[in-house]
Design a protein around this motif. Structure first.
Motif, short mmCIF file in Angstrom:
data_model
loop_
_atom_site.label_atom_id
_atom_site.label_comp_id
_atom_site.label_asym_id
_atom_site.label_seq_id
_atom_site.Cartn_x
_atom_site.Cartn_y
_atom_site.Cartn_z
N HIS A 154 2.22 1.38 9.22
CA HIS A 154 3.42 1.06 8.42
C HIS A 154 4.86 1.44 9.01
CE1 HIS A 154 6.62 0.61 5.26
NE2 HIS A 154 5.80 -0.38 4.84
N GLU B 104 0.81 -1.07 -0.02
CA GLU B 104 -0.07 -0.03 0.12
C GLU B 104 0.82 1.41 -0.08
OE1 GLU B 104 -2.35 -1.81 3.46
OE2 GLU B 104 -3.90 -0.58 2.55
N GLU C 291 0.81 11.43 4.20
CA GLU C 291 1.25 11.70 2.95
C GLU C 291 2.55 12.66 3.43
OE1 GLU C 291 0.29 14.52 -0.96
OE2 GLU C 291 -1.14 14.42 0.55
N ASP D 182 -5.85 7.16 8.81
CA ASP D 182 -5.42 5.82 8.23
C ASP D 182 -4.05 6.16 7.44
OD1 ASP D 182 -8.00 4.79 8.94
OD2 ASP D 182 -8.91 5.74 7.39
N GLN D 183 -3.70 7.16 6.96
CA GLN D 183 -2.56 7.14 6.24
C GLN D 183 -1.78 8.46 6.31
OE1 GLN D 183 -4.04 6.98 2.16
NE2 GLN D 183 -4.07 8.97 1.74
N ALA E 145 1.56 6.32 2.40
CA ALA E 145 1.72 5.18 3.38
C ALA E 145 0.82 4.93 4.36
CB ALA E 145 3.17 4.91 3.84
N PRO E 146 0.25 3.80 4.59
CA PRO E 146 -0.59 3.65 6.01
C PRO E 146 0.18 3.98 7.29
CG PRO E 146 -0.48 1.57 4.58
CD PRO E 146 0.56 2.52 4.12
N THR E 147 -0.64 4.52 8.10
CA THR E 147 -0.15 5.16 9.48
C THR E 147 0.32 3.93 10.02
OG1 THR E 147 -2.45 4.78 10.55
CG2 THR E 147 -1.79 6.90 9.50
N SER F 32 5.86 5.24 8.22
CA SER F 32 5.10 6.16 8.58
C SER F 32 5.30 6.35 10.14
CB SER F 32 3.48 5.87 8.71
OG SER F 32 3.27 5.56 7.27
#
Length: 493
Positions: free
Chosen positions: A443, A298, A413, A410-411, A439-441, A446
């Motif tokens: 990950h 993702e 940037e 959720d993510q 990226a997803p939070t 992140s």
């Protein structure tokens, strides 16, 4: 014999003398020449020049291998500490390369005032490239760099000459091909001084280092255009690093950030570097890296250069929602559209947290806080409820990071790389390279980015930042000077 009376003489004196043709045409000709000269200066200064391939935006690429890096100088129990990851990563990437190496760095020299001592980054990187050349005689190794490292043509730098003599391709960026960030001066310079040779025996002291060669007046005149290839990129067949850190001795202790990643995005970075090499007179070879099968991921990233950085930055700020946080860590902050976008975001209820350099130190010279202090004052006066500023507590070094993050539930940037958020850096003037990452939070990338911000914002396990009040409100004359410099380009930011 006839005689003229006094009255006759007076009458003749009142008859206007007929002007010669030279006298009649003198004023119009001078006016035309002045208007023509001013037109040439304006044309030379304000003409737009964006070579093909600049202001580049690559496609969004799926990424499986991505890492957030940082350098931090801070205080812990009264002692200065250095947590550094970026330069060692550069050396490791060079060692691991097997097919090609492409570097593009703004500052790559060992020149400074010698009042302090710094790690010899320039020598170490030079030796790493020479060692790679010895082990791989046929490997393409290309270094693209800025004119500043040879003081705008005044002399040849020993470390660059050493690379040249060992078959490393050294490309000095042709800054004449890029936009004019200081248009009024550049118009005058192009009109009167452009063709003067900056090389030769110098009579003026080198402002960067007392033991460097003296320089010519023509080199100083070229410097005042304030143009730069400001990129900080390392690309190999295995991976790529986009960073805010220069391999420059006096920059060794600056606080910086970097993103290392691999995959098909390497091809986009090569395209962006090929453009610079071509307009600088170097035939960039076709470089291929192994294609990589990407698992489902993702995480996505894209390459942004020059004006595309501003476009995506503004979109990120404009799309931020009430329950999200905008984090910004910047060495220079001043581009007017970005400042306005932040104000609008605060009005929508977005929480904005800025960590800024106080702009008080630059390689041993004291500065007056422009542009960051006037910008911070403007933003805090607009909304001290939704906008918070903290100053990185530098002690001679710089908080040199260039990073913006939109953090949602959720993510996240991220936009990060070489570009300061000023008109010169993100308006098709300087050459710059950034990455945009989504990226997803949850990950690891992140988490690392957000932990970095929380660490220095909250002074976790050390002392990093000061409250906004440490430098107070910027006075009106300083705010006016910032606005003039940002508008005119007559500045170093």
């Amino acid at each position: 014999m006839l005689r003229m009376s006094t009255d006759d003489n007076l009458f003749l004196e009142t008859i206007p003398r007929k002007k010669t043709w030279q006298e009649r045409w003198k004023a119009p000709v001078i006016s035309i020449l002045i208007i023509t000269l001013l037109g040439v200066i304006i044309m030379n200064g304000w003409r737009s020049s964006t070579p093909e391939g600049l202001s580049f935006e690559g496609p969004m690429r799926r990424i499986t291998d991505i890492e957030f890096l940082y350098d931090l100088t801070y205080r812990y129990r009264g002692e200065t500490q250095h947590d550094q990851q970026i330069f060692e990563t550069k050396l490791q990437m060079i060692e691991e390369a097997s097919s090609f190496i492409v570097l593009d760095f703004f500052l790559f020299n060992d020149e400074y005032n010698r009042e302090e001592s710094f790690p010899d980054l320039t020598r170490q990187l030079t030796d790493a490239l020479l060692s790679k050349r010895k082990d791989h005689p046929d490997m393409p190794i290309i270094l693209i760099t800025d004119e500043i490292n040879e003081f705008y043509g005044a002399y040849t730098a020993p470390h660059l000459d050493k690379l040249r003599h060992n078959d490393v391709d050294v490309v000095i960026t042709d800054l004449d091909q890029i936009g004019n960030s200081n248009p009024l001066y550049t118009g005058i310079w192009r009109t009167f001084f452009h063709r003067l040779d900056p090389s030769g025996p110098g009579v003026f002291p080198n402002p960067f280092s007392p033991d460097s060669p003296r320089v010519t007046l023509n080199a100083y005149l070229r410097l005042l255009n304030f143009k730069a290839n400001h990129r900080k990129v390392l690309i190999t067949d295995k991976s790529a690093l986009i960073t805010s850190a220069n391999p420059h001795d006096a920059s060794a202790y600056h606080s910086n950030i970097g993103i290392k990643l691999s995959g098909p995005i390497i091809a986009d970075l090569l395209v962006s570097e090929k453009s610079v090499a071509l307009f600088s007179g170097f035939e960039f070879p076709d470089l291929h890296h192994p294609s990589m099968a990407l698992d489902s991921t993702e995480v996505q990233a894209q390459v942004l250069t020059e004006g595309r950085i501003r476009q995506r930055l503004l979109e990120m700020i404009q799309h931020a929602e009430k329950d999200e946080v905008l984090w910004i860590g910047q060495f220079y902050m001043g581009e007017r559209q970005t400042v306005k976008a932040l104000k609008n975001a605060a009005d929508r209820g977005v929480e904005i947290r800025l960590i800024l350099d106080s702009n008080r130190d630059a390689f041993g010279m004291r500065k007056i806080g422009i542009p960051n202090r006037p910008v911070a004052t403007e933003l805090m006066n607009h909304s001290s409820d939704k906008i918070t500023v903290r100053w990185y507590d530098t002690r001679g070094e710089q908080y040199h990071s260039k990073l913006a993050v939109r953090s949602g539930e959720d993510q996240i940037e991220v936009i990060a790389g070489s570009a300061n958020f000023t008109s010169r850096n993100i308006s098709d003037k300087n050459l710059e390279t950034n990455l945009r990452v989504i990226a997803p939070t949850d990950h690891d990338f992140s988490k690392d980015v957000l932990n970095y911000f929380h660490r220095i914002w909250e002074n976790q396990d050390g002392h990093y930042t000061l409250d906004y009040s440490a430098f107070g409100n910027s006075r009106f004359p300083k705010r006016l000077l910032y606005r003039f410099q940002e508008w005119s380009g007559f500045s170093t930011f």
